[in-house]
Design a protein around this motif. Structure first.
Motif, short mmCIF file in Angstrom:
data_model
loop_
_atom_site.label_atom_id
_atom_site.label_comp_id
_atom_site.label_asym_id
_atom_site.label_seq_id
_atom_site.Cartn_x
_atom_site.Cartn_y
_atom_site.Cartn_z
N SER A 77 -0.69 3.60 7.11
CA SER A 77 -1.23 3.95 5.80
C SER A 77 -0.27 4.89 5.06
O SER A 77 0.60 5.52 5.66
CB SER A 77 -2.61 4.59 5.94
OG SER A 77 -2.53 5.78 6.70
N ARG A 88 4.22 8.56 5.05
CA ARG A 88 3.64 7.47 5.85
C ARG A 88 2.95 8.03 7.08
O ARG A 88 3.51 8.86 7.80
CB ARG A 88 4.73 6.49 6.28
CG ARG A 88 5.15 5.54 5.16
CD ARG A 88 5.92 4.36 5.71
NE ARG A 88 6.26 3.42 4.66
CZ ARG A 88 5.46 2.45 4.25
NH1 ARG A 88 4.26 2.30 4.79
NH2 ARG A 88 5.84 1.63 3.28
N ASP A 94 -7.51 2.64 6.75
CA ASP A 94 -6.95 1.74 7.76
C ASP A 94 -5.46 1.59 7.49
O ASP A 94 -4.90 2.27 6.61
CB ASP A 94 -7.67 0.39 7.78
CG ASP A 94 -7.63 -0.32 6.43
OD1 ASP A 94 -6.62 -0.18 5.72
OD2 ASP A 94 -8.61 -1.01 6.08
N SER A 95 -4.80 0.71 8.21
CA SER A 95 -3.34 0.57 8.10
C SER A 95 -2.89 0.05 6.74
O SER A 95 -1.74 0.22 6.34
CB SER A 95 -2.81 -0.35 9.20
OG SER A 95 -3.39 -1.64 9.09
N ASN A 96 -3.81 -0.56 6.00
CA ASN A 96 -3.46 -1.13 4.70
C ASN A 96 -4.07 -0.29 3.56
O ASN A 96 -4.62 -0.82 2.60
CB ASN A 96 -3.96 -2.59 4.59
CG ASN A 96 -3.37 -3.30 3.39
OD1 ASN A 96 -2.18 -3.19 3.11
ND2 ASN A 96 -4.21 -4.02 2.66
N THR A 97 -3.97 1.01 3.69
CA THR A 97 -4.59 1.93 2.72
C THR A 97 -3.54 2.87 2.14
O THR A 97 -2.64 3.33 2.84
CB THR A 97 -5.69 2.77 3.40
OG1 THR A 97 -6.68 1.90 3.95
CG2 THR A 97 -6.35 3.71 2.41
N ASN A 122 -1.70 -4.69 -3.28
CA ASN A 122 -2.30 -5.39 -2.13
C ASN A 122 -2.83 -4.44 -1.06
O ASN A 122 -2.97 -4.82 0.10
CB ASN A 122 -1.28 -6.35 -1.52
CG ASN A 122 -0.84 -7.41 -2.52
OD1 ASN A 122 -1.67 -7.98 -3.23
ND2 ASN A 122 0.45 -7.66 -2.60
N MET A 123 -3.10 -3.19 -1.45
CA MET A 123 -3.61 -2.22 -0.48
C MET A 123 -4.92 -1.61 -0.97
O MET A 123 -5.21 -1.59 -2.18
CB MET A 123 -2.57 -1.11 -0.25
CG MET A 123 -1.23 -1.60 0.29
SD MET A 123 -0.05 -0.25 0.60
CE MET A 123 -0.77 0.50 2.08
N LYS A 124 -5.72 -1.14 -0.04
CA LYS A 124 -6.94 -0.40 -0.38
C LYS A 124 -6.52 0.95 -0.95
O LYS A 124 -5.73 1.67 -0.35
CB LYS A 124 -7.80 -0.20 0.86
CG LYS A 124 -9.13 0.52 0.58
CD LYS A 124 -9.78 1.04 1.85
CE LYS A 124 -10.08 -0.08 2.83
NZ LYS A 124 -10.72 0.43 4.06
#
Length: 517
Positions: A397, A392, A501-504, A423-425
């Motif tokens: 990310s 992490r 980004d944070s959702n990758t 649900n993440m890039k």
């Protein structure tokens, strides 16, 4: 007197530059496992390394007609080459081993001989031979490797015999051999962790899976308190596994998979199969072979002797069922040979690790571990470094580090793991898979198709490496704006930082050493 000054300025600069050049040559030779054929192929594929040094031919010719001017021009050009030499970024730096030190010693003796002869006889043409050595420096290092080969064989024989003696001093040591086209390293760590709940267990560290890697492990790690030795066995040529078995004499053998790995040397899957079966063929009459029955290239083999099958189907002696997988691990039941069921949880990613765990449980159970000891061992399992290792970042990310999993099945599994982060890039960074011989383009093209399904953004490393992967990606009508081809890993990471980004979640699939990129 001045002629000797010019001569020696040239000679000193020539030796300095030669040593810079030879360091890179040693590095490539080391990455090619000191194998002359593989090193020659690297030279052939990187002929551009000779171009800038060919200019030395001009001052060499001038020297024939005007020694003083020629020496000055030679010294000047060598000075420029030294100042503006290419500083290679090394992912895995040259390791100054005893073997490398011996090669340096041989090189320095040869260079010193040229320096002495040039000064004693003031023979400019002898001195000019250094220019030839510089131009052909990578070939010159190959010659040194050949010159030193008798010494290296004697050194290896000394260490081999020492390891043989240590094994004889441990007559009660149980040896478990593990081999396979993929999965052997992960299975080794899993099995070592589980067995350690009852036995004092030694495993070959990291990827020490060659004969000399095993020899080194025995000489440096093995002691009289060890009860079990888990020995990973790798191969790139027919006979490699047998060579290790002749040394360690395993009683148990684990066969994880047979697939298209190292086809550059094996040429065919049949040769891979023949080599992997050297482990099973080496087992004694009372030995036990543990085989992955889910592998299509293993399933149809008619094994002789004591054989235990493991996998995910009821036909196996040990198998997994009721499997639940998410992006952070899995839970499942293991049905033992006795019919008893144990429930386990693991943070290890990938369906292949479920089979690896079942295989390790089969071995552990046959060696007398209780169910509680097995469950406790599984609870302690951690991802092997650079093999589907979850990390992490401070910004939230996620990195999936699969840098050491350079095989067809492993890459497919890693992409399946990437896909679970719904649900993440999802970003893939890969140079593709190598050492597949004539099948390289076919398998990398297929990798491209798989990547297009699993990743939202694909970063390929190495322009030449990327070509077949790109073909596969483009056949799926993937968005070209979501593809980036980087020259090297540094450029790839720079591009990644622009879009992360944070959702990758980012998958690093394979990281080729310097001799490939």
């Amino acid at each position: 007197m001045s002629k000797y000054i010019y001569l020696n300025i040239f000679l000193i600069l020539a030796v300095i530059y030669m040593l810079y050049k030879s360091r890179h040559a040693y590095h490539m030779l080391q990455l090619e496992s000191y194998k002359n054929k593989r090193y020659l192929k690297w030279i052939k594929n990187n002929r551009i390394i000779f171009i800038k040094d060919l200019i030395l031919i001009i001052p060499t010719i001038v020297t024939i007609f005007n020694q003083k001017l020629g020496l000055i021009l030679n010294a000047l050009w060598l000075f420029i080459l030294i100042i503006f030499r290419t500083k290679n970024l090394e992912k895995k730096p040259l390791v100054i081993t005893s073997r490398i030190k011996r090669m340096y010693f041989t090189e320095i003796i040869l260079l010193t001989a040229i320096l002495v002869i040039s000064n004693i006889y003031y023979n400019v043409f002898v001195a000019m031979s250094i220019n030839l050595l510089i131009i052909l420096s990578y070939i010159y290092i190959l010659v040194i490797n050949i010159i030193n080969s008798p010494i290296e064989k004697l050194v290896q024989l000394k260490f081999y015999n020492r390891a043989k003696r240590k094994l004889k001093e441990n007559p009660n040591l149980e040896v478990i051999g593990i081999t396979g086209s993929y999965g052997k390293t992960s299975t080794k760590y899993i099995l070592g962790t589980i067995l350690s709940q009852k036995y004092n267990t030694l495993i070959t560290p990291e990827s020490y899976n060659t004969t000399m890697g095993v020899v080194r492990t025995i000489n440096e790690k093995l002691n009289n308190t060890h009860q079990i030795f888990v020995c990973e066995m790798g191969a790139k040529n027919i006979g490699d596994i047998k060579e290790i078995c002749d040394l360690v004499k395993p009683t148990y053998g684990v066969l994880t998979a047979i697939g298209p790995q190292h086809l550059e040397t094996f040429k065919t899957i049949e040769n891979v199969k023949k080599t992997k079966l050297e482990l099973i063929d080496s087992l004694p009459e009372d030995g036990i072979a543990f085989v992955n029955s889910e592998d299509e290239n293993i399933r149809d083999i008619n094994f002789k002797g004591n054989t235990i099958k493991f996998g995910t189907s009821e036909e196996c002696d040990y198998y997994a069922e009721n499997v639940n997988i998410d992006e952070f691990g899995s839970s499942f039941d293991i049905i033992m040979k006795s019919g008893r069921k144990i429930h386990v949880k693991t943070k290890l990613l990938g369906t292949h690790n479920i089979i690896n765990i079942v295989g390790a449980v089969a071995v552990a159970n046959e060696l007398g571990l209780s169910e509680d000891e097995i469950i406790r061992g599984i609870r302690f399992l951690k991802p092997v470094t650079h093999r589907l290792e979850l990390k992490r970042n401070p910004n939230g990310s996620i990195i999936i580090d699969d840098a050491y999993n350079s095989n067809v099945k492993g890459a497919k599994t890693a992409l399946e793991v990437l896909k679970t982060f719904e649900n993440m890039k999802k970003i893939l960074i890969t140079p593709g898979i190598v050492d597949l011989g004539a099948k390289t383009e076919e398998y990398n093209k297929e990798l491209g198709k798989q990547a297009a399904v699993s990743a939202d953004f694909i970063i390929l490393v190495g322009e030449k490496q990327a070509e077949p992967i790109l073909k596969g990606i483009k056949e799926t009508k993937y968005n070209n704006e979501k593809i980036f081809v980087a020259k090297n890993l540094t450029e790839a990471i720079t591009k990644m930082n622009e879009i992360i980004d944070s959702n990758t979640v980012v998958l690093f699939e394979n990281d080729l050493p310097d001799n490939y990129l």
